[in-house]
Design a protein around this motif. Structure first.
Motif, PDB file in Angstrom:
ATOM      1  N   GLU A 165       0.829  -1.201   0.000  1.00  0.00           N
ATOM      2  CA  GLU A 165       0.000   0.000   0.000  1.00  0.00           C
ATOM      3  C   GLU A 165       0.868   1.259   0.000  1.00  0.00           C
ATOM      4  O   GLU A 165       0.591   2.216  -0.723  1.00  0.00           O
ATOM      5  CB  GLU A 165      -0.927  -0.010   1.217  1.00  0.00           C
ATOM      6  CG  GLU A 165      -1.957   1.095   1.200  1.00  0.00           C
ATOM      7  CD  GLU A 165      -3.013   0.907   2.283  1.00  0.00           C
ATOM      8  OE1 GLU A 165      -3.954   1.725   2.308  1.00  0.00           O
ATOM      9  OE2 GLU A 165      -2.901  -0.042   3.083  1.00  0.00           O
ATOM     10  N   PHE A 174      -3.780   4.132  -5.185  1.00  0.00           N
ATOM     11  CA  PHE A 174      -4.398   3.827  -3.899  1.00  0.00           C
ATOM     12  C   PHE A 174      -5.418   2.701  -4.097  1.00  0.00           C
ATOM     13  O   PHE A 174      -6.632   2.896  -3.929  1.00  0.00           O
ATOM     14  CB  PHE A 174      -5.052   5.091  -3.324  1.00  0.00           C
ATOM     15  CG  PHE A 174      -4.067   6.211  -3.127  1.00  0.00           C
ATOM     16  CD1 PHE A 174      -3.338   6.320  -1.954  1.00  0.00           C
ATOM     17  CD2 PHE A 174      -3.832   7.133  -4.139  1.00  0.00           C
ATOM     18  CE1 PHE A 174      -2.413   7.340  -1.773  1.00  0.00           C
ATOM     19  CE2 PHE A 174      -2.902   8.153  -3.984  1.00  0.00           C
ATOM     20  CZ  PHE A 174      -2.187   8.261  -2.800  1.00  0.00           C
ATOM     21  N   ASP A 177      -8.245   1.839  -1.506  1.00  0.00           N
ATOM     22  CA  ASP A 177      -9.188   2.897  -1.159  1.00  0.00           C
ATOM     23  C   ASP A 177     -10.320   2.932  -2.183  1.00  0.00           C
ATOM     24  O   ASP A 177     -10.094   3.274  -3.346  1.00  0.00           O
ATOM     25  CB  ASP A 177      -8.462   4.246  -1.135  1.00  0.00           C
ATOM     26  CG  ASP A 177      -9.375   5.397  -0.749  1.00  0.00           C
ATOM     27  OD1 ASP A 177     -10.575   5.179  -0.522  1.00  0.00           O
ATOM     28  OD2 ASP A 177      -8.863   6.537  -0.677  1.00  0.00           O
ATOM     29  N   SER A 179     -12.560   5.030  -2.786  1.00  0.00           N
ATOM     30  CA  SER A 179     -12.776   6.341  -3.392  1.00  0.00           C
ATOM     31  C   SER A 179     -11.793   6.635  -4.509  1.00  0.00           C
ATOM     32  O   SER A 179     -11.959   7.630  -5.234  1.00  0.00           O
ATOM     33  CB  SER A 179     -12.687   7.441  -2.327  1.00  0.00           C
ATOM     34  OG  SER A 179     -11.363   7.562  -1.824  1.00  0.00           O
TER      35      SER A 179
END
Length: 202
Positions: A165, A174, A177, A179
């Protein structure tokens, strides 16, 4: 999963062109269908189901505010390694391949981090079960790598999900994540008959 450092529309056009360059698709254009999708990533992943033994469907999804494209396919054990390295070589893209899953053998994590620039694999790091737990690297370490971890006695401790990560974050990726993923993508589907499919591996 895999990632290309390019807009999703550009990646989809390049992947379609590469797939159609095969002699079968060059002769039978309807054999490959390309569909633009909108919505949540989960809806795109749903279009890959059911998973099968062959790679019949590939999904490219917008992420990173249009700077990155995520790659998925419908194989139970994704073949992102082959697809990402191949398209980077064909189109001159930069790409990243990630593997992060639990090994059914030693219950450690199978982890892989591979960086491509065009035809060149510039860096590869892996902690995998291959009859035994292995840890291997290829290429020069990238500036952000936590190389001091690579000398730990236990191989399963030399690379972790948290490290992956952090490595990805240094590249503007990312993947863990939700989003990070956008609202649009492209689905490429091999729509030939079962008889035709039996004589050709997509």
């Amino acid at each position: 999963m895999g990632f290309f450092k390019v807009n999703v529309a550009v990646a989809a056009e390049a992947l379609e062109r590469w797939r159609r360059s095969h002699a079968w698709f060059a002769k039978w254009q309807p054999g490959l269908a390309v569909e633009h999708l909108e919505g949540e990533l989960s809806s795109g992943i749903g279009r890959l189901l059911p998973f099968g033994p062959e790679r019949d469907r590939e999904l490219l999804w917008d992420c990173g505010d249009g700077q990155w494209t995520a790659y998925f396919d419908d194989m139970p054990a994704s073949d992102a390694v082959t697809a990402v390295s191949g398209l980077c070589r064909q189109a001159g893209f930069e790409g990243v391949v990630l593997t992060d899953g639990v090994s059914e053998f030693d219950h450690g994590r199978d982890l892989q981090f591979v960086v491509h620039k065009g035809a060149e694999t510039v860096r590869a790091i892996g902690s995998l079960w291959e009859g035994r737990r292995t840890f291997e690297t290829y290429g020069e370490p990238l500036p952000f790598e936590e190389t001091e971890r690579y000398t730990r006695r236990l191989k399963r401790e030399r690379l972790t999900s948290d490290m992956l990560e952090r490595y990805c974050a240094h590249l503007g990726l990312f993947p863990y994540d939700p989003s990070f993923y956008g609202q649009a993508g492209y689905l490429l589907s091999d729509v030939r008959t079962e008889f035709q499919r039996a004589s050709f591996s997509f």
